[in-house]
Design a protein around this motif. Structure first.
Motif, mmCIF file in Angstrom:
data_model
loop_
_atom_site.group_PDB
_atom_site.id
_atom_site.type_symbol
_atom_site.label_atom_id
_atom_site.label_comp_id
_atom_site.label_asym_id
_atom_site.label_seq_id
_atom_site.Cartn_x
_atom_site.Cartn_y
_atom_site.Cartn_z
ATOM 1 N N TRP A 110 0.988 -1.094 -0.038
ATOM 2 C CA TRP A 110 0.093 0.030 0.101
ATOM 3 C C TRP A 110 0.761 1.055 0.007
ATOM 4 O O TRP A 110 0.505 2.358 -0.745
ATOM 5 N N GLN A 111 1.837 1.368 0.931
ATOM 6 C CA GLN A 111 2.812 2.299 1.146
ATOM 7 C C GLN A 111 3.558 2.711 -0.332
ATOM 8 O O GLN A 111 3.625 3.846 -0.714
ATOM 9 N N ASN A 113 1.008 4.487 -2.663
ATOM 10 C CA ASN A 113 0.695 5.531 -2.412
ATOM 11 C C ASN A 113 1.760 6.641 -1.926
ATOM 12 O O ASN A 113 1.389 7.870 -1.577
ATOM 13 N N ARG A 114 3.106 6.198 -2.098
ATOM 14 C CA ARG A 114 4.095 7.068 -1.693
ATOM 15 C C ARG A 114 4.034 8.365 -2.568
ATOM 16 O O ARG A 114 3.952 9.670 -1.799
ATOM 17 N N ILE A 159 1.294 10.603 -1.266
ATOM 18 C CA ILE A 159 1.607 11.190 0.356
ATOM 19 C C ILE A 159 2.616 12.597 0.198
ATOM 20 O O ILE A 159 2.497 13.358 0.668
ATOM 21 N N ILE A 173 7.415 10.760 5.778
ATOM 22 C CA ILE A 173 6.611 10.096 4.984
ATOM 23 C C ILE A 173 6.207 8.662 5.390
ATOM 24 O O ILE A 173 5.068 8.291 5.297
ATOM 25 N N GLY A 174 6.970 8.038 5.903
ATOM 26 C CA GLY A 174 6.714 6.618 6.440
ATOM 27 C C GLY A 174 5.895 6.838 7.735
ATOM 28 O O GLY A 174 4.814 6.095 7.687
ATOM 29 N N ALA A 181 2.467 7.576 6.410
ATOM 30 C CA ALA A 181 1.960 6.615 5.747
ATOM 31 C C ALA A 181 1.328 5.636 6.757
ATOM 32 O O ALA A 181 0.310 4.942 6.672
ATOM 33 N N LYS A 199 -1.854 7.020 8.361
ATOM 34 C CA LYS A 199 -3.206 6.920 7.385
ATOM 35 C C LYS A 199 -3.445 5.327 7.245
ATOM 36 O O LYS A 199 -4.680 5.088 7.233
ATOM 37 N N TRP A 200 -2.768 4.512 7.214
ATOM 38 C CA TRP A 200 -2.784 2.918 7.462
ATOM 39 C C TRP A 200 -3.568 2.588 8.606
ATOM 40 O O TRP A 200 -4.417 1.673 8.656
#
Length: 82
Positions: free
Chosen positions: A13-14, A17-18, A21, A33-34, A37, A40-41
């Motif tokens: 997913w990351q 979607n990176r 984001i 960003i991690g 993410a 959001k997850w």
């Protein structure tokens, strides 16, 4: 030449979607960003995560098949060298 491990549903997913984001947070560093993410997850429900869980399951099966083929080729190479 060993097969790469399967990715988790979160990592799949990351990766998908990176870019989005990064677009939302253009000044964010990779570590930030991690974290974004991850947040959001965690907010996603099981229904939203289900397609990613299925992809992770398929990637795990791919990895297991590749490992079996790799180990078989290693055994064949060892037998040939004897």
């Amino acid at each position: 030449s060993k097969p790469k491990r399967g990715l988790s549903s979160f990592m799949l997913w990351q990766n998908a979607n990176r870019a989005a984001i990064k677009e939302e947070h253009p000044d964010a560093k990779m570590t930030e960003i991690g974290s974004i993410a991850g947040a959001k997850w965690r907010e996603m429900d099981a229904k939203a995560k289900a397609p990613w869980d299925a992809k992770a399951k398929a990637d795990k099966a791919r990895y297991q098949a590749e490992v079996e083929a790799y180990e078989a080729s290693q055994r064949a190479s060892a037998a040939d060298s004897e």
